[in-house]
Design an enzyme around this catalytic site. Structure first.
Site, PDB file in Angstrom:
ATOM      1  N   SER A 259     -20.866  14.554  52.466  1.00 25.89           N
ATOM      2  CA  SER A 259     -20.692  14.009  50.697  1.00 25.89           C
ATOM      3  C   SER A 259     -19.531  15.010  49.906  1.00 25.89           C
ATOM      4  O   SER A 259     -19.388  15.615  50.817  1.00 25.89           O
ATOM      5  CB  SER A 259     -21.724  14.515  50.017  1.00 25.89           C
ATOM      6  OG  SER A 259     -22.226  15.308  51.195  1.00 25.89           O
ATOM      7  N   LYS A 260     -19.653  15.491  49.503  1.00 24.27           N
ATOM      8  CA  LYS A 260     -18.315  15.794  48.399  1.00 24.27           C
ATOM      9  C   LYS A 260     -18.525  17.093  48.575  1.00 24.27           C
ATOM     10  O   LYS A 260     -17.318  17.563  48.587  1.00 24.27           O
ATOM     11  CB  LYS A 260     -18.355  15.642  47.265  1.00 24.27           C
ATOM     12  CG  LYS A 260     -18.571  14.606  46.141  1.00 24.27           C
ATOM     13  CD  LYS A 260     -17.894  14.520  44.741  1.00 24.27           C
ATOM     14  CE  LYS A 260     -17.811  13.141  44.351  1.00 24.27           C
ATOM     15  NZ  LYS A 260     -17.480  12.943  42.592  1.00 24.27           N
ATOM     16  N   ARG A 261     -19.709  17.923  49.072  1.00 27.36           N
ATOM     17  CA  ARG A 261     -19.525  19.221  49.372  1.00 27.36           C
ATOM     18  C   ARG A 261     -19.053  19.669  50.951  1.00 27.36           C
ATOM     19  O   ARG A 261     -19.538  20.527  51.371  1.00 27.36           O
ATOM     20  CB  ARG A 261     -21.221  19.638  50.018  1.00 27.36           C
ATOM     21  CG  ARG A 261     -21.588  18.956  50.336  1.00 27.36           C
ATOM     22  CD  ARG A 261     -23.708  19.520  50.324  1.00 27.36           C
ATOM     23  NE  ARG A 261     -24.355  18.706  51.135  1.00 27.36           N
ATOM     24  CZ  ARG A 261     -25.048  19.681  52.391  1.00 27.36           C
ATOM     25  NH1 ARG A 261     -24.128  20.121  53.294  1.00 27.36           N
ATOM     26  NH2 ARG A 261     -25.648  18.325  53.408  1.00 27.36           N
TER      27      ARG A 261
END
Length: 506
Positions: A259-261
């Site tokens: 994910s973006k994290r």
């Protein structure tokens, strides 16, 4: 199941993203696997945009997906097709299911269902502590509508009892109990004058795959739970299901879903950072697939030749950013120079440093630089390049006479008070060279250092800062040859003005 027993004649695959976000790494890997499989079998790849969610879809996201595929070098043969333009086709298929008894009209109110108007029953849930999933059948299935007179949705009638089976090219034979499959929605209820509304995912994907004669569905393992529903739909519509191949998911370094994290997930961002498309393809291909053995550096033409569904793993892959960077440096260093030059040209054009005389076949510029010079310069620089923008930043002095001299490098290598005099004498010595070659530059530099009573290293480091502005660069005398006699001499003399400016500063 071995690939030899699968349908491979007339292979037709599809990549079918939903434009609710840009092309992320997982989607790009799925697109790449489809593309490799199609090219391996001289087949066809279809691009289909599943844009029926009008509230979440945005035109710029569609373009972002298309741009991402192009930058990745994954080209399609048919499409793009848009599901939003095929509503009547889906409605006709749903009516066919109603007519043959494989679907029913559902009049239940929207608030009875999770996820909005006529989605899946809210009372369906995964049991705590394992065991079979509990499915509550809709009373409309038996002709007992709860709200007569309301506009109905169309819901698929899952067979009572028994199982639904299919063979997966990655995960093998799969079997699902029909009692654990809910009566899923095919069409939402109509609004206004509409008899029926929007098609739901399961119907649209099956109708499209039938119409587009898709032979192999290669997609993420998160779609495994959708497949028994789709197999039932194929049967209801009188069509033979394609070969399914569900590929493993891509996880972050912490083993959670990527994910973006975890950093950039949009493939366009990796292109903007300066990763070579072929290096990125090589890296992506090995996320969940292996040709066998320890081979890692595999050029695209060889990926196509080696790719098979048998090589796809059942184990989730881990996105390793340092490994991607390693692939990029390998490609920068090992590609045939003529394969690398077009990418460097794009970068220099982006940064405004490109000159037309460096193109293949163009006449030399006024300073004598031509395509051969450009190739020589790139070849000299590439062992120290990590990302394509390094050609415009760290290596700027090779392509432009307007470049900064790193303050830290000047402080470190120009601090000896003898440096200005040494650079001036070196400029004169180099200007007087009759032949501009490696040995001549080497001998002249060492002679000036010896006459000045300093070690050659002191003058070599000071000269490097003067002519390219950096403390670290390719070997000095190779650099001198690439820059040319006139340019080196001029830069040495220009550097003296910086000493004068520094001395006069208050």
């Amino acid at each position: 199941m071995t690939e030899a027993t699968q349908k491979t004649a007339g292979v037709r695959v599809r990549f079918a993203p939903s434009p609710t976000g840009y092309l992320h790494v997982g989607g790009a890997r799925t697109a790449l696997f489809n593309w490799l499989f199609a090219r391996r079998h001289d087949g066809v790849m279809i691009l289909r945009i599943e844009d029926t969610d009008a509230e979440r879809n945005k035109p710029e996201l569609v373009q972002g997906i298309i741009d991402g595929l192009k930058r990745l070098g994954v080209n399609w043969d048919e499409g793009p097709f848009y599901q939003s333009q095929r509503t009547e086709v889906y409605r006709a298929a749903a009516k066919k299911c109603l007519a043959n008894g494989n679907a029913f009209l559902c009049y239940c109110p929207a608030d009875k269902y999770a996820g909005g108007d006529h989605a899946e029953p809210a009372e369906d849930e995964e049991p705590k502590g394992g065991g079979p999933r509990r499915v509550t059948r809709c009373p409309c299935r038996d002709g007992k509508p709860s709200t007569p007179g309301a506009k109905p949705a169309v819901r698929f009638k899952v067979p009572a009892g028994g199982t639904t089976k299919f063979a997966d090219a990655v995960f093998g034979e799969r079997e699902f109990s029909n009692d654990e499959i809910e009566d899923f929605v095919l069409l939402r209820s109509g609004k206004g004058a509409e008899e029926f509304g929007q098609s739901m995912y399961q119907l649209g994907v099956v109708v499209d795959d039938i119409d587009m004669r898709v032979t192999h569905v290669i997609r993420g393992a998160d779609h495994l739970s959708n497949t028994p529903k789709q197999v039932l739909l194929y049967q209801a519509l009188g069509a033979t299901p394609p070969v399914f191949a569900h590929v493993p998911l891509i996880l972050g370094a912490d083993k959670s879903r990527l994910s973006k994290r975890h950093g950039a997930t949009d493939v366009n961002m990796y292109r903007a950072e300066g990763f070579l498309p072929e290096a990125f393809r090589n890296f992506l291909a090995l996320l969940g697939w292996s040709p066998g053995g320890d081979e890692e550096f595999i050029r695209t033409k060889d990926l196509i030749e080696k790719f098979s569904l048998e090589g796809v793993s059942r184990t989730n892959a881990v996105f390793d950013r340092p490994k991607l960077e390693w692939f990029n440096t390998q490609y920068l260093q090992r590609l045939p120079i003529e394969d690398l030059l077009p990418e460097v040209e794009k970068e220099l054009k982006r940064s405004g440093l490109w000159k037309p005389e460096w193109a293949a076949g163009a006449p030399p510029g006024p300073d004598g630089r031509d395509h051969a010079w450009f190739a020589h310069a790139v070849d000299l620089l590439r062992p120290r390049i990590r990302l394509l923008p390094d050609f415009s930043t760290w290596s700027r002095a090779f392509f432009s006479d307007e470049f900064p001299r790193d303050p830290a490098a000047k402080e470190k290598f120009w601090k000896d008070p003898k440096v200005p005099e040494l650079l001036a004498k070196l400029a004169d010595a180099l200007a007087n060279l009759k032949e501009w070659n490696h040995d001549g530059c080497d001998q002249a530099t060492r002679a000036v250092a010896e006459a000045g009573g300093v070690k050659a290293g002191l003058l070599i480091n000071a000269t490097r800062v003067a002519i390219v502005g950096q403390a670290v660069a390719p070997p000095l005398f190779d650099t001198m040859i690439v820059l040319g006699q006139q340019r080196v001499v001029q830069r040495l003399r220009d550097a003296l003005s910086e000493f004068a400016s520094a001395k006069s500063a208050p």
